[in-house]
Design a protein around this motif. Structure first.
Motif, PDB file in Angstrom:
ATOM      1  N   LEU A 336       0.832  -1.212   0.038  1.00 19.43           N
ATOM      2  CA  LEU A 336      -0.019   0.150   0.064  1.00 19.43           C
ATOM      3  C   LEU A 336       0.907   1.028  -0.099  1.00 19.43           C
ATOM      4  O   LEU A 336       1.886   1.191   0.781  1.00 19.43           O
ATOM      5  CB  LEU A 336      -0.866   0.076   1.227  1.00 19.43           C
ATOM      6  CG  LEU A 336      -2.093  -0.893   1.226  1.00 19.43           C
ATOM      7  CD1 LEU A 336      -2.802  -0.726   2.765  1.00 19.43           C
ATOM      8  CD2 LEU A 336      -2.904  -0.668   0.064  1.00 19.43           C
ATOM      9  N   ILE A 337       0.690   2.184  -0.750  1.00 18.10           N
ATOM     10  CA  ILE A 337       1.385   3.370  -1.055  1.00 18.10           C
ATOM     11  C   ILE A 337       0.285   4.611  -0.598  1.00 18.10           C
ATOM     12  O   ILE A 337      -0.539   4.559  -1.460  1.00 18.10           O
ATOM     13  CB  ILE A 337       1.988   3.586  -2.371  1.00 18.10           C
ATOM     14  CG1 ILE A 337       3.031   2.297  -2.608  1.00 18.10           C
ATOM     15  CG2 ILE A 337       2.862   4.753  -2.448  1.00 18.10           C
ATOM     16  CD1 ILE A 337       3.514   2.356  -3.985  1.00 18.10           C
ATOM     17  N   PHE A 338       0.726   5.147   0.265  1.00 18.00           N
ATOM     18  CA  PHE A 338       0.018   6.450   0.496  1.00 18.00           C
ATOM     19  C   PHE A 338       1.145   7.804   0.250  1.00 18.00           C
ATOM     20  O   PHE A 338       2.333   7.743   0.944  1.00 18.00           O
ATOM     21  CB  PHE A 338      -0.303   6.603   2.211  1.00 18.00           C
ATOM     22  CG  PHE A 338      -1.268   5.624   2.419  1.00 18.00           C
ATOM     23  CD1 PHE A 338      -2.570   5.491   2.266  1.00 18.00           C
ATOM     24  CD2 PHE A 338      -0.669   4.118   2.891  1.00 18.00           C
ATOM     25  CE1 PHE A 338      -3.411   4.740   2.808  1.00 18.00           C
ATOM     26  CE2 PHE A 338      -1.421   3.393   3.325  1.00 18.00           C
ATOM     27  CZ  PHE A 338      -2.783   3.486   3.469  1.00 18.00           C
ATOM     28  N   THR A 339       0.230   8.642  -0.289  1.00 15.22           N
ATOM     29  CA  THR A 339       1.048   9.978  -0.512  1.00 15.22           C
ATOM     30  C   THR A 339       0.436  11.177   0.070  1.00 15.22           C
ATOM     31  O   THR A 339      -0.640  11.509  -0.242  1.00 15.22           O
ATOM     32  CB  THR A 339       1.366  10.269  -2.040  1.00 15.22           C
ATOM     33  OG1 THR A 339       1.999   8.951  -2.750  1.00 15.22           O
ATOM     34  CG2 THR A 339       2.217  11.365  -2.275  1.00 15.22           C
ATOM     35  N   ILE A 340       1.156  11.883   1.129  1.00 22.70           N
ATOM     36  CA  ILE A 340       0.402  13.061   1.676  1.00 22.70           C
ATOM     37  C   ILE A 340       1.539  14.323   1.230  1.00 22.70           C
ATOM     38  O   ILE A 340       2.440  14.546   1.519  1.00 22.70           O
ATOM     39  CB  ILE A 340       0.550  12.913   3.058  1.00 22.70           C
ATOM     40  CG1 ILE A 340      -0.291  11.668   3.653  1.00 22.70           C
ATOM     41  CG2 ILE A 340      -0.078  14.213   3.842  1.00 22.70           C
ATOM     42  CD1 ILE A 340       0.266  10.407   3.563  1.00 22.70           C
ATOM     43  N   SER A 341       0.627  15.080   0.581  1.00 17.85           N
ATOM     44  CA  SER A 341       1.594  16.330   0.018  1.00 17.85           C
ATOM     45  C   SER A 341       0.637  17.568   0.490  1.00 17.85           C
ATOM     46  O   SER A 341      -0.503  17.512   0.732  1.00 17.85           O
ATOM     47  CB  SER A 341       1.488  16.310  -1.214  1.00 17.85           C
ATOM     48  OG  SER A 341       0.335  16.401  -1.857  1.00 17.85           O
ATOM     49  N   ASN A 342       1.552  18.703   0.672  1.00  9.64           N
ATOM     50  CA  ASN A 342       0.911  20.050   1.097  1.00  9.64           C
ATOM     51  C   ASN A 342       1.828  21.229   0.380  1.00  9.64           C
ATOM     52  O   ASN A 342       2.785  20.788   0.188  1.00  9.64           O
ATOM     53  CB  ASN A 342       0.823  20.226   2.578  1.00  9.64           C
ATOM     54  CG  ASN A 342       2.592  20.061   3.107  1.00  9.64           C
ATOM     55  OD1 ASN A 342       2.841  19.025   3.381  1.00  9.64           O
ATOM     56  ND2 ASN A 342       3.028  21.211   3.309  1.00  9.64           N
ATOM     57  N   ASP A 343       1.085  22.308   0.109  1.00  4.26           N
ATOM     58  CA  ASP A 343       1.756  23.607  -0.509  1.00  4.26           C
ATOM     59  C   ASP A 343       2.793  24.196   0.396  1.00  4.26           C
ATOM     60  O   ASP A 343       2.459  23.970   1.824  1.00  4.26           O
ATOM     61  CB  ASP A 343       0.709  24.379  -1.032  1.00  4.26           C
ATOM     62  CG  ASP A 343      -0.083  24.093  -1.983  1.00  4.26           C
ATOM     63  OD1 ASP A 343       0.281  23.058  -3.020  1.00  4.26           O
ATOM     64  OD2 ASP A 343      -1.274  24.608  -2.456  1.00  4.26           O
ATOM     65  N   LEU A 344       3.563  24.615  -0.127  1.00  5.76           N
ATOM     66  CA  LEU A 344       4.645  25.204   0.889  1.00  5.76           C
ATOM     67  C   LEU A 344       4.727  26.758   0.205  1.00  5.76           C
ATOM     68  O   LEU A 344       4.560  27.118  -0.924  1.00  5.76           O
ATOM     69  CB  LEU A 344       6.059  24.608   0.452  1.00  5.76           C
ATOM     70  CG  LEU A 344       6.171  23.233   1.028  1.00  5.76           C
ATOM     71  CD1 LEU A 344       7.437  22.554   1.073  1.00  5.76           C
ATOM     72  CD2 LEU A 344       6.189  23.219   2.695  1.00  5.76           C
TER      73      LEU A 344
END
Length: 404
Positions: A336-344
């Protein structure tokens, strides 16, 4: 003829002794042999020990008498010797067991233990043969057939004492070495089990310690947010308290489990994001992409929630106008691959991710390492395309497990 009887005792018992009757029977003996303790009685309390011992003795007597019937002379002397022999033999082997346990012979070096066993077998073999001969002679003197001098003298002959003693020594030593191997194997197995328990206890303590570091971190942040909201909007503060109580309830319930279902984790993430949405309003934009087919999959509790919290605290909250937080999940082979991203903020350089890891991500890395070993991966990187909107991304890869 008495000498022949003793010889058959040793040979037949060597082939019929349940302790050496095969791997399956040996494993049963290992399971039911008396456990070592600080105090030991001469007679084992384990009923399985006596069952195996009784089967062995009965088999020896039957085979010996059948051997006399078909290949020798089934005389009264041999019958009596076969029956009487069971008592001193049992006393001899039980005596070794008692000394082995009470004198801590299992702690001796193997060479010394072997020498001691052979010496014990030699001494007790002579005693067994002499006691059988004396009892047999006594029974023949007082039996219904009257006095039988030839039988009595045969019972006490030098040939019987020497030949029978050698055969009895061989048999007793075989029993001793089987006993030592069984008890040693059991002791090794018990030691391995104790080591495994200690390792599991240490692992659980480490996981508990890491979880306890994560939960207060989240709690303090949430309480601070509620404190600020109470001065601005009491209704929103009330909803935040309700959401926080559900999150804490989930955190306490999941602290006793290594893994939870993905759907459970997503439900609590929704409650957390609702709480943060009240505080940040339009500054927080969300994009969650998780297929419902992945809901039965298992993962460590509060890990995704902590990654989401980390993205908001170190990313979105640092941007005055806010930004986008995204969660994407997919499966690849057995992972299982989770990707959590947020603007900077604009101008964020690629050398800063290490500074934003903090205790949260480091603890997550330790937790997944304890649970999955090298099969789990946690990595971070900065996406600089497009340049005006850099994004910080965390990739979490764990083995795929389905709730049964």
């Amino acid at each position: 003829m008495a000498n022949t009887g003793l010889r058959l005792h040793c040979i037949s018992l060597n082939g019929c002794l349940p302790y050496g009757a095969g791997t399956g029977m040996l494993s049963r003996v290992r399971q039911h042999f008396p456990r070592l303790s600080m105090t030991h009685s001469f007679f084992p309390r384990d009923q399985w020990f006596w069952r195996f011992h009784a089967v062995a003795v009965i088999a020896i007597v039957i085979i010996t008498l059948l051997t006399f019937q078909f290949w020798g002379e089934l005389s009264l002397t041999n019958v009596i010797s076969s029956l009487i022999w069971c008592l001193p033999y049992s006393a001899a082997v039980l005596g070794f067991r008692y000394l082995f346990l009470t004198r801590d012979w299992q702690q001796l070096a193997m060479a010394k233990l072997v020498s001691l066993s052979i010496a014990y077998g030699s001494l007790t073999a002579v005693l067994v043969v002499v006691s059988v001969a004396l009892f047999s002679s006594l029974m023949l003197w007082i039996g219904p057939a009257g006095h039988d001098p030839s039988a009595a003298s045969a019972g006490l002959s030098l040939r019987m004492l020497t030949g029978g003693a050698l055969q009895a020594q061989l048999f007793i030593c075989i029993w001793i070495f089987i006993y030592i191997s069984v008890t040693s194997a059991r002791r090794i197995k018990d030691t391995e089990l104790r080591n495994l328990r200690l390792q599991n206890t240490l692992k659980e303590a480490q996981l508990s310690s890491l979880s306890n570091q994560l939960n207060p971190h989240f709690l303090f942040n949430a309480l601070n947010n509620i404190r600020f909201m109470m001065h601005e909007n009491t209704r929103n503060a009330d909803e935040m308290v309700l959401a926080l109580s559900e999150i804490l309830r989930y955190s306490l319930a999941s602290s006793h489990r290594d893994k939870v279902g993905l759907q459970e984790e997503l439900n609590i993430i929704e409650r957390y994001l609702a709480l943060m949405k009240i505080q940040m309003e339009e500054r927080l934009q969300l994009r969650i992409s998780v297929s419902t087919s992945l809901y039965p999959c298992l993962l460590p509790p509060m890990i995704l929630q902590m990654l989401i919290e980390n993205a908001i605290k170190h990313g979105i909250e640092q941007i005055p106008e806010g930004g986008l937080l995204s969660l994407h999940a997919n499966e690849q082979a057995d992972s299982l691959i989770f990707t959590i991203s947020n603007d900077l903020p604009a101008g964020y350089s690629n050398d800063k991710p290490a500074a934003t890891l903090g205790i949260g991500l480091e603890n997550i890395r330790k937790r997944i390492t304890l649970l999955y070993g090298s099969k789990a991966v946690l990595s971070v990187h900065v996406q600089e395309t497009p340049p005006e909107k850099p994004a910080f991304a965390v990739l979490l890869q764990i083995p795929k497990e389905i709730r049964q």
